[in-house]
Scaffold this active site. Structure first.
Site, PDB file in Angstrom:
ATOM      1  N   LYS A  90       8.555  14.779   4.076  1.00 39.38           N
ATOM      2  CA  LYS A  90       7.609  15.640   3.385  1.00 39.38           C
ATOM      3  C   LYS A  90       6.399  15.916   4.279  1.00 39.38           C
ATOM      4  O   LYS A  90       5.929  17.048   4.371  1.00 39.38           O
ATOM      5  CB  LYS A  90       7.167  14.921   2.118  1.00 39.38           C
ATOM      6  CG  LYS A  90       6.515  15.825   1.100  1.00 39.38           C
ATOM      7  CD  LYS A  90       6.095  14.993  -0.103  1.00 39.38           C
ATOM      8  CE  LYS A  90       4.939  15.608  -0.822  1.00 39.38           C
ATOM      9  NZ  LYS A  90       4.306  14.642  -1.717  1.00 39.38           N
ATOM     10  N   LYS A 118      12.926  13.969  12.133  1.00 39.76           N
ATOM     11  CA  LYS A 118      13.083  13.237  10.885  1.00 39.76           C
ATOM     12  C   LYS A 118      12.797  14.190   9.707  1.00 39.76           C
ATOM     13  O   LYS A 118      11.856  14.982   9.775  1.00 39.76           O
ATOM     14  CB  LYS A 118      12.073  12.086  10.878  1.00 39.76           C
ATOM     15  CG  LYS A 118      12.199  11.153   9.689  1.00 39.76           C
ATOM     16  CD  LYS A 118      11.124  10.072   9.716  1.00 39.76           C
ATOM     17  CE  LYS A 118      11.141   9.308   8.400  1.00 39.76           C
ATOM     18  NZ  LYS A 118       9.995   8.457   8.213  1.00 39.76           N
ATOM     19  N   HIS A 142       6.264   3.634   8.209  1.00 37.00           N
ATOM     20  CA  HIS A 142       5.015   4.327   7.876  1.00 37.00           C
ATOM     21  C   HIS A 142       3.947   4.061   8.930  1.00 37.00           C
ATOM     22  O   HIS A 142       2.932   3.419   8.659  1.00 37.00           O
ATOM     23  CB  HIS A 142       4.516   3.874   6.488  1.00 37.00           C
ATOM     24  CG  HIS A 142       5.509   4.139   5.408  1.00 37.00           C
ATOM     25  ND1 HIS A 142       6.414   3.190   4.982  1.00 37.00           N
ATOM     26  CD2 HIS A 142       5.769   5.269   4.696  1.00 37.00           C
ATOM     27  CE1 HIS A 142       7.183   3.733   4.050  1.00 37.00           C
ATOM     28  NE2 HIS A 142       6.811   4.979   3.850  1.00 37.00           N
ATOM     29  N   HIS A 186      19.164  12.433   1.367  1.00 33.13           N
ATOM     30  CA  HIS A 186      19.591  11.616   0.225  1.00 33.13           C
ATOM     31  C   HIS A 186      20.956  12.084  -0.288  1.00 33.13           C
ATOM     32  O   HIS A 186      21.788  11.294  -0.702  1.00 33.13           O
ATOM     33  CB  HIS A 186      18.612  11.730  -0.942  1.00 33.13           C
ATOM     34  CG  HIS A 186      17.201  11.350  -0.611  1.00 33.13           C
ATOM     35  ND1 HIS A 186      16.185  12.265  -0.539  1.00 33.13           N
ATOM     36  CD2 HIS A 186      16.635  10.149  -0.354  1.00 33.13           C
ATOM     37  CE1 HIS A 186      15.057  11.653  -0.246  1.00 33.13           C
ATOM     38  NE2 HIS A 186      15.295  10.362  -0.120  1.00 33.13           N
ATOM     39  N   CYS A 217       3.150  -3.105   2.526  1.00 41.77           N
ATOM     40  CA  CYS A 217       3.128  -1.675   2.877  1.00 41.77           C
ATOM     41  C   CYS A 217       3.264  -0.877   1.601  1.00 41.77           C
ATOM     42  O   CYS A 217       4.266  -0.997   0.890  1.00 41.77           O
ATOM     43  CB  CYS A 217       4.254  -1.301   3.841  1.00 41.77           C
ATOM     44  SG  CYS A 217       4.361   0.499   4.065  1.00 41.77           S
ATOM     45  N   CYS A 251       3.744  -0.616   9.796  1.00 41.52           N
ATOM     46  CA  CYS A 251       5.106  -0.564   9.255  1.00 41.52           C
ATOM     47  C   CYS A 251       5.913   0.446  10.066  1.00 41.52           C
ATOM     48  O   CYS A 251       5.444   1.546  10.336  1.00 41.52           O
ATOM     49  CB  CYS A 251       5.054  -0.133   7.793  1.00 41.52           C
ATOM     50  SG  CYS A 251       6.658   0.334   7.137  1.00 41.52           S
ATOM     51  N   HIS A 309      16.047  15.197  -0.894  1.00 39.42           N
ATOM     52  CA  HIS A 309      16.413  16.196   0.115  1.00 39.42           C
ATOM     53  C   HIS A 309      17.844  15.958   0.600  1.00 39.42           C
ATOM     54  O   HIS A 309      18.525  15.039   0.144  1.00 39.42           O
ATOM     55  CB  HIS A 309      15.394  16.215   1.259  1.00 39.42           C
ATOM     56  CG  HIS A 309      15.211  14.898   1.965  1.00 39.42           C
ATOM     57  ND1 HIS A 309      16.211  14.279   2.667  1.00 39.42           N
ATOM     58  CD2 HIS A 309      14.121  14.072   2.060  1.00 39.42           C
ATOM     59  CE1 HIS A 309      15.770  13.156   3.184  1.00 39.42           C
ATOM     60  NE2 HIS A 309      14.499  12.988   2.820  1.00 39.42           N
ATOM     61  N   CYS A 336       6.373   1.660   1.577  1.00 38.80           N
ATOM     62  CA  CYS A 336       7.668   1.049   1.233  1.00 38.80           C
ATOM     63  C   CYS A 336       7.626   0.346  -0.123  1.00 38.80           C
ATOM     64  O   CYS A 336       8.668   0.036  -0.682  1.00 38.80           O
ATOM     65  CB  CYS A 336       8.069  -0.014   2.240  1.00 38.80           C
ATOM     66  SG  CYS A 336       8.256   0.532   3.926  1.00 38.80           S
TER      67      CYS A 336
END
Ligand SMILES: [Zn+2]
Length: 470
Positions: free
Chosen positions: A298, A295, A150, A23, A130, A147, A20, A133
């Site tokens: 997805k 943020k 997450h 990145h 995790c 995490c 996205h 990650c």
């Protein structure tokens, strides 16, 4: 040290989903520097690498969920990522995939080399992991038992036989490297953050996974695959080593996001040192982009594709916006409203109007010689800002220069002057526009190409708007 070669890399993106705009920010930043060295500084030996990270448990699982083989699945995502990069005119020399044959071979050899040097041993790992990650965690890493990246996922307790890398052996070596190379990690705040991790002490880390098929087999044990991070970091070396761009005459600059900072600042230099290879010069850590204050993710369903934005606003507007207002030093927020404002004020008004005005006044003329003496002096400061990794401030200065140029036309009123006098004024203006355009090339390459075509060579025709108002 004679550094005549430059290697610029981005992080390689994980292929569990298409990339996205967050990145892509980093790709634009790296591309900006590749073009800066190549075109503005005229360096011939510049190589620019990007690509995809395709192994690991999440990818194996995502492929199964979609009813695809991992090979087909990663192939599709890599293809989509390339299209996203093309939408922002990213001028990479190679798009590496960690499933490429040369990478698999190099990663295998690298593992063997580190093993033979005595930095890999087998032991049981009892601890936290995790899956989001794909990272081993310690209690210290967790926030409220979860995490930080997450918070909705359960942290797994795992117990498995792994090969471990003796990261702890590199503690003193890294401390010295950090103190000898105060710009090793940039920006400074990230350098200090990494240094404080280092001072807390480094633990050995598992670098293989049993019971996982989708990965590069451990060369000394075919029941395990190489841990995805260990595999992925080697991609830079896979590309650069055979080209002669991993030697002492190369300046190596890695661009990556803050979630990758520890891997690149602490693990990667230790791996290289274990293999007897040189270390990178600069690890530039950018921050994160959010969308309308949220943020980009997805699960939130607000993924914004770069190609959606470039279709709406144009490639150069999005590049310009990101380089001036993106998360260079700290997190930044993007809205379509903000992009539209910048497009209209900074690009359509200040730059676009100047070019169309001057070209209209010079209709039918040929520009023979341009003088750029004074402007070059003004642009020197901009060059320094770019060198200091402040393309955002460079663009601020360029906007000021463009305002000066608009004022120059306004004050001199060439349309009221005799032919020769008019041409003299405008010729100076064209020289300045071309000089500014040269320094704008790494930011907005399509536009600066158009500007050159308008003023150089044949008879000047009034230009169509470079940035039609939105
Ligand atoms: Zn996580």
């Amino acid at each position: 040290m004679k550094t005549d070669k430059i290697l610029i890399t981005t992080a390689i993106d994980y292929t569990n989903d298409v990339i996205h705009i967050g990145h892509l920010y980093q790709k634009v930043l790296a591309d900006f520097y590749a073009r800066y060295y190549r075109n503005l500084l005229g360096k011939e030996n510049v190589r620019f690498l990007t690509g995809t990270d395709e192994h690991g448990q999440n990818i194996e699982r995502s492929a199964v969920e979609k009813g695809k083989t991992p090979e087909d699945f990663v192939g599709e995502i890599a293809g989509l990522d390339k299209k996203e990069q093309a939408s922002l005119n990213i001028s990479y020399d190679r798009f590496i995939r960690t499933t490429d044959e040369d990478h698999k071979k190099t990663a295998t050899e690298f593992f063997e080399r580190v093993y033979k040097a005595g930095y890999i041993y087998k032991a049981r790992y009892n601890g936290l992991y995790c899956e989001g990650c794909e990272e081993y965690k310690t209690e210290k890493d967790l926030v409220d038992g979860k995490c930080a990246n997450h918070p909705t996922k359960e942290i797994k307790k795992i117990s498995e036989e792994n090969y471990f890398f003796k990261l702890s052996s590199f503690q003193d070596f890294l401390k010295k490297y950090f103190s000898d190379n105060p710009t090793f990690v940039l920006p400074k705040v990230k350098f200090n953050e990494m240094l404080s991790f280092l001072k807390q002490g480094l633990l050995d880390i598992p670098i293989s996974r049993p019971s996982l098929k989708w990965g590069i087999p451990v060369p000394i044990d075919n029941k395990q695959v190489i841990y995805v991070w260990f595999d992925a970091l080697i991609n830079y070396y896979t590309y650069a080593k055979p080209l002669g761009f991993w030697d002492e005459n190369t300046k190596i600059i890695h661009f990556l996001g803050k979630d990758n900072a520890r891997w690149h600042s602490l693990l990667w230099p230790s791996m290289l040192s274990a293999a007897g290879e040189r270390l990178p010069n600069i690890v530039y850590v950018n921050s994160f982009l959010s969308l309308n204050g949220q943020k980009i993710s997805k699960s939130l369903g607000n993924i914004i594709k770069a190609s959606d934005l470039t279709e709406k606003f144009g490639t150069d507007t999005v590049r310009y916006y990101l380089l001036k207002y993106g998360p260079l030093l700290e997190d930044a927020d993007i809205t379509e409203e903000k992009i539209r404002d910048v497009h209209n004020s900074e690009l359509a008004n200040n730059l676009g109007n100047l070019v169309s005005r001057v070209s209209k006044l010079l209709e039918g003329e040929v520009i023979e010689k341009v003088s750029v003496k004074n402007i070059k002096q003004a642009l020197k400061g901009i060059n320094t800002l770019i060198k200091d990794f402040r393309p955002d401030l460079a663009l601020q200065e360029i906007q000021i220069e463009l305002s000066h140029q608009n004022k120059y036309i306004q004050d001199n009123k060439p349309w009221e002057l005799e032919k020769d006098e008019k041409k003299k004024i405008l010729q100076k203006s064209v020289g300045n526009i071309l000089a500014i355009s040269e320094i704008l090339e790494p930011f907005i390459p399509e536009t600066t190409e158009k500007i050159k075509k308008i003023f150089l060579g044949k008879t000047i025709k009034p230009a169509s708007p470079l940035f039609p108002r939105l």
